[in-house]
Design an enzyme around this catalytic site. Structure first.
Site, short mmCIF file in Angstrom:
data_model
loop_
_atom_site.label_atom_id
_atom_site.label_comp_id
_atom_site.label_asym_id
_atom_site.label_seq_id
_atom_site.Cartn_x
_atom_site.Cartn_y
_atom_site.Cartn_z
N LYS A 56 0.84 -1.20 0.00
CA LYS A 56 0.00 0.00 0.00
C LYS A 56 0.88 1.26 0.00
O LYS A 56 0.62 2.22 -0.72
CB LYS A 56 -0.94 -0.02 1.21
CG LYS A 56 -2.03 -1.08 1.08
CD LYS A 56 -2.73 -1.40 2.39
CE LYS A 56 -3.65 -2.61 2.24
NZ LYS A 56 -4.21 -3.10 3.50
N GLN A 100 -3.94 -1.65 9.84
CA GLN A 100 -3.89 -2.99 9.21
C GLN A 100 -4.51 -4.04 10.13
O GLN A 100 -4.15 -4.16 11.29
CB GLN A 100 -2.43 -3.35 8.88
CG GLN A 100 -2.29 -4.66 8.15
CD GLN A 100 -2.95 -4.67 6.76
OE1 GLN A 100 -2.88 -3.72 6.00
NE2 GLN A 100 -3.65 -5.76 6.44
N ASP A 123 -10.63 3.54 4.59
CA ASP A 123 -10.69 2.09 4.44
C ASP A 123 -12.08 1.56 4.87
O ASP A 123 -12.31 0.35 4.89
CB ASP A 123 -9.58 1.45 5.30
CG ASP A 123 -9.25 0.03 4.86
OD1 ASP A 123 -9.47 -0.29 3.68
OD2 ASP A 123 -8.78 -0.76 5.69
#
Ligand code: NAP
Length: 281
Positions: A56, A100, A123
């Site tokens: 990413k 994450q 996200d």
């Protein structure tokens, strides 16, 4: 067995085109003195998570965005993680925050996700973001569901009135992709580990979304002739949740693994971070 008529849904191509368009938007932002910045938080040293975060970060850098990486030790407490998130929320140079998943088990992951401010939840992990997505006005849906819709739209595959069967109901994938498809007027069946007669349900699908986390789970004889298959799975050995070779002869369109949903997911993360930065212009 081959299928000459199948449309291969090329996620790498879709992702490349999104990134080309984003490059232009990033350049325009820079002319206005803003460099879009995604902060990624990695807690612990899980090798797959470290690889995802690195991918990413590299994707950000390739289009001129800033990737701010925060690595925390595996002993980090919930409070320590919350403090880091609050700091990033208050940092005006940061436009998107990605924590994450998964975090070490001593951490309350839900509390950490909820601490991300909605403006920076690129996200789509907060309950507010999910609720907005479900109600049809969410700006930053969870990235893999957004990628699945992006691929369908890129190839102009119809959604309205189709029966979509989603296998999986996780908060980041199965549930939000079901909502996105429902909002686009599909008739949606969401399946999970307690679903009975799963193969019979999948056989009714015009659109199959596999989000199970089990290699080669969807079998060829579960697939209706002409179904569109989107495989979000990513299992050890680069294997999807769909038995590709067995399902290919039945499908009218199918994503490969790798090179399907995965690359588009990263592009959606970049796209939503750029959109968050553009709000400042
Ligand atoms: P997850 O949280 O483990 O959820 C799996 C879902 O599958 C659950 O809802 C579970 O049901 C359901 N399930 C498990 N066994 C089943 C069975 N035998 N029959 C029917 N349903 C069953 O996984 P996830 O995070 O959603 O990820 C799913 C897959 O997508 C994984 O392969 C993951 O690596 C991949 N993924 C890919 C991307 C990408 O960018 N391409 C991003 C995220 C995830 P219950 O709810 O009843 O437990």
């Amino acid at each position: 067995m081959k299928n000459e008529n199948v449309l291969l849904l090329d996620g790498s191509k879709v992702a490349g085109e999104i990134k080309d368009q984003l490059q232009v938007r990033v350049n325009q932002l820079k002319e206005n003195g803003i460099t879009p910045c995604l902060a990624t938080i990695l807690v612990g040293d899980d090798p797959s998570s470290a690889t995802y975060v690195k991918m990413k970060g590299n994707a950000c850098k390739r289009i001129g965005m800033i990737s701010k990486r925060i690595d925390l030790p595996k002993e980090t407490t919930t409070q320590e993680l919350l403090d880091v998130i609050v700091e990033l929320n208050n940092d005006s140079s940061v436009h998107g925050i990605l924590l994450q998943h998964p975090v070490p088990e001593q951490i309350d992951e839900r509390a950490a996700f909820e601490a991300i401010s909605i403006e920076k939840d690129v996200d789509g992990v907060t309950s507010l973001g999910f609720g907005q997505t479900a109600l049809g006005f969410g700006e930053y849906p969870s990235c893999t569901p957004a990628a699945i819709l992006e691929i369908i739209d890129y190839y102009k595959l119809p959604i309205e009135g189709k029966h979509a069967v989603v296998i999986g109901r996780s908060p980041i994938l199965g549930k939000p992709v079901s909502m996105l498809l429902l909002n686009r007027n599909a008739t949606v069946t969401t399946c999970h580990s307690r679903t009975q007669n799963l193969p019979e349900l999948v056989k009714q699908a015009d659109i199959i979304v596999a989000a199970v986390g089990k290699a080669n789970f969807v079998q060829g004889d579960w697939v209706k002739e002409g179904a569109v298959i989107l495989d979000a799975g990513y299992n050890e050995g680069n294997v999807g949740d769909v038995d590709y070779e067995a399902c290919l002869p039945k499908a009218s369109a199918i994503t490969p693994v790798p090179g399907g949903v995965g690359p588009v997911t990263i592009s959606m993360l970049l796209k939503q971070t750029v959109a968050a930065a553009e709000k400042l212009v």
